[in-house]
Design an enzyme around this catalytic site. Structure first.
Site, mmCIF file in Angstrom:
data_model
loop_
_atom_site.group_PDB
_atom_site.id
_atom_site.type_symbol
_atom_site.label_atom_id
_atom_site.label_comp_id
_atom_site.label_asym_id
_atom_site.label_seq_id
_atom_site.Cartn_x
_atom_site.Cartn_y
_atom_site.Cartn_z
ATOM 1 N N ARG A 1 -10.483 -11.113 -10.276
ATOM 2 C CA ARG A 1 -9.559 -10.108 -10.817
ATOM 3 C C ARG A 1 -9.576 -8.908 -9.886
ATOM 4 N NH1 ARG A 1 -10.669 -5.695 -14.606
ATOM 5 N NH2 ARG A 1 -12.648 -6.745 -15.032
ATOM 6 N N HIS B 1 -11.061 -2.208 -7.601
ATOM 7 C CA HIS B 1 -12.262 -3.037 -7.513
ATOM 8 C C HIS B 1 -11.916 -4.491 -7.794
ATOM 9 C CE1 HIS B 1 -13.961 0.998 -8.048
ATOM 10 N NE2 HIS B 1 -14.979 0.520 -7.344
ATOM 11 N N CYS C 1 -7.387 -0.984 1.451
ATOM 12 C CA CYS C 1 -6.379 -1.492 2.378
ATOM 13 C C CYS C 1 -7.018 -1.620 3.756
ATOM 14 C CB CYS C 1 -5.189 -0.536 2.425
ATOM 15 S SG CYS C 1 -3.953 -0.965 3.670
ATOM 16 N N CYS D 1 0.841 -1.194 0.000
ATOM 17 C CA CYS D 1 0.000 0.000 0.000
ATOM 18 C C CYS D 1 0.877 1.244 0.000
ATOM 19 C CB CYS D 1 -0.911 -0.009 1.228
ATOM 20 S SG CYS D 1 -1.956 1.464 1.365
ATOM 21 N N CYS E 1 0.383 3.241 3.502
ATOM 22 C CA CYS E 1 0.806 2.759 4.819
ATOM 23 C C CYS E 1 1.860 1.657 4.800
ATOM 24 C CB CYS E 1 -0.407 2.292 5.623
ATOM 25 S SG CYS E 1 -1.143 0.747 5.049
ATOM 26 N N ASP F 1 -14.152 -12.177 -13.076
ATOM 27 C CA ASP F 1 -13.776 -12.635 -14.424
ATOM 28 C C ASP F 1 -12.283 -12.969 -14.517
ATOM 29 O OD1 ASP F 1 -12.692 -10.093 -14.265
ATOM 30 O OD2 ASP F 1 -13.739 -9.311 -16.016
ATOM 31 N N HIS G 1 -8.261 3.487 -0.847
ATOM 32 C CA HIS G 1 -8.917 2.892 -2.023
ATOM 33 C C HIS G 1 -7.853 2.309 -2.955
ATOM 34 C CE1 HIS G 1 -11.690 2.456 -5.399
ATOM 35 N NE2 HIS G 1 -10.795 3.076 -6.148
ATOM 36 N N CYS H 1 -6.871 -5.375 -19.058
ATOM 37 C CA CYS H 1 -7.871 -4.368 -18.686
ATOM 38 C C CYS H 1 -7.288 -2.960 -18.583
ATOM 39 C CB CYS H 1 -8.559 -4.754 -17.376
ATOM 40 S SG CYS H 1 -7.516 -4.662 -15.908
ATOM 41 N N CYS I 1 -8.514 -5.561 -9.618
ATOM 42 C CA CYS I 1 -8.122 -4.520 -10.567
ATOM 43 C C CYS I 1 -7.676 -3.309 -9.740
ATOM 44 C CB CYS I 1 -9.329 -4.199 -11.443
ATOM 45 S SG CYS I 1 -9.006 -3.040 -12.752
ATOM 46 N N CYS J 1 -5.280 1.076 6.403
ATOM 47 C CA CYS J 1 -5.460 2.540 6.322
ATOM 48 C C CYS J 1 -6.728 2.959 5.577
ATOM 49 C CB CYS J 1 -4.244 3.190 5.671
ATOM 50 S SG CYS J 1 -4.074 2.874 3.898
#
Length: 144
Positions: free
Chosen positions: A123, A111, A102, A54, A57, A115, A108, A72, A125, A105
């Site tokens: 996955r 997602h 995470c 991350c 953190c 698939d 974001h 993707c 992503c 912390c």
């Protein structure tokens, strides 16, 4: 006596503290749930041995052996390191998805979709800007 699992303390900072430690792009993605443009992240086609941590953190999130080229436009993994990622329903932008953050912390990451390849069919992503990479010859350091 049976060993118990001790949860690591959550990292909580003010917006000002996060802005002081992250670049504007990292802040936008990690703290404001942004997304980098597809095919622009530095880890999309990165396949060296090591650990992805991350950016906010330092928590180890993904191992290189779980990374694959999904096509993707973002780094994709079929598995996270156990106990490091939270999954939350996300209905923003008129879509139904599962957000990954995470666990330590609440940053974001991206997602998760169903698939992906075997063995999990998942996955993860992930935005490159939400991670750092620690080569296999080095060990991830403790949280920042």
């Amino acid at each position: 006596m049976k060993p118990t699992k001790v949860a690591a303390a959550k990292i909580v900072k003010t917006d000002a503290e996060w802005r002081d430690t992250l670049t504007p792009e990292e802040y936008r993605i990690l703290r404001q749930k942004g997304t980098e443009r597809a095919f622009t992240g530095k880890y999309d086609h990165h396949f060296k041995d090591g650990t992805y941590i991350c950016k906010a953190c330092g928590t180890a999130l993904f191992l290189s052996e779980t990374k694959y080229n999904s096509g993707c436009g973002w780094p994709a993994f079929f598995k996270s390191i156990d106990g490091t990622v939270d999954e939350t329903p996300d209905t923003s932008l008129g879509m139904v998805r599962i957000e990954i953050t995470c666990k330590k912390c609440n940053g974001h990451l991206g997602h998760i979709f169903d698939d992906g390849p075997n063995p999990t069919g998942l996955r993860y992503c992930v935005n490159s800007a939400s991670m750092d990479f620690v080569p296999a010859e080095k060990k991830p350091s403790a949280a920042k």
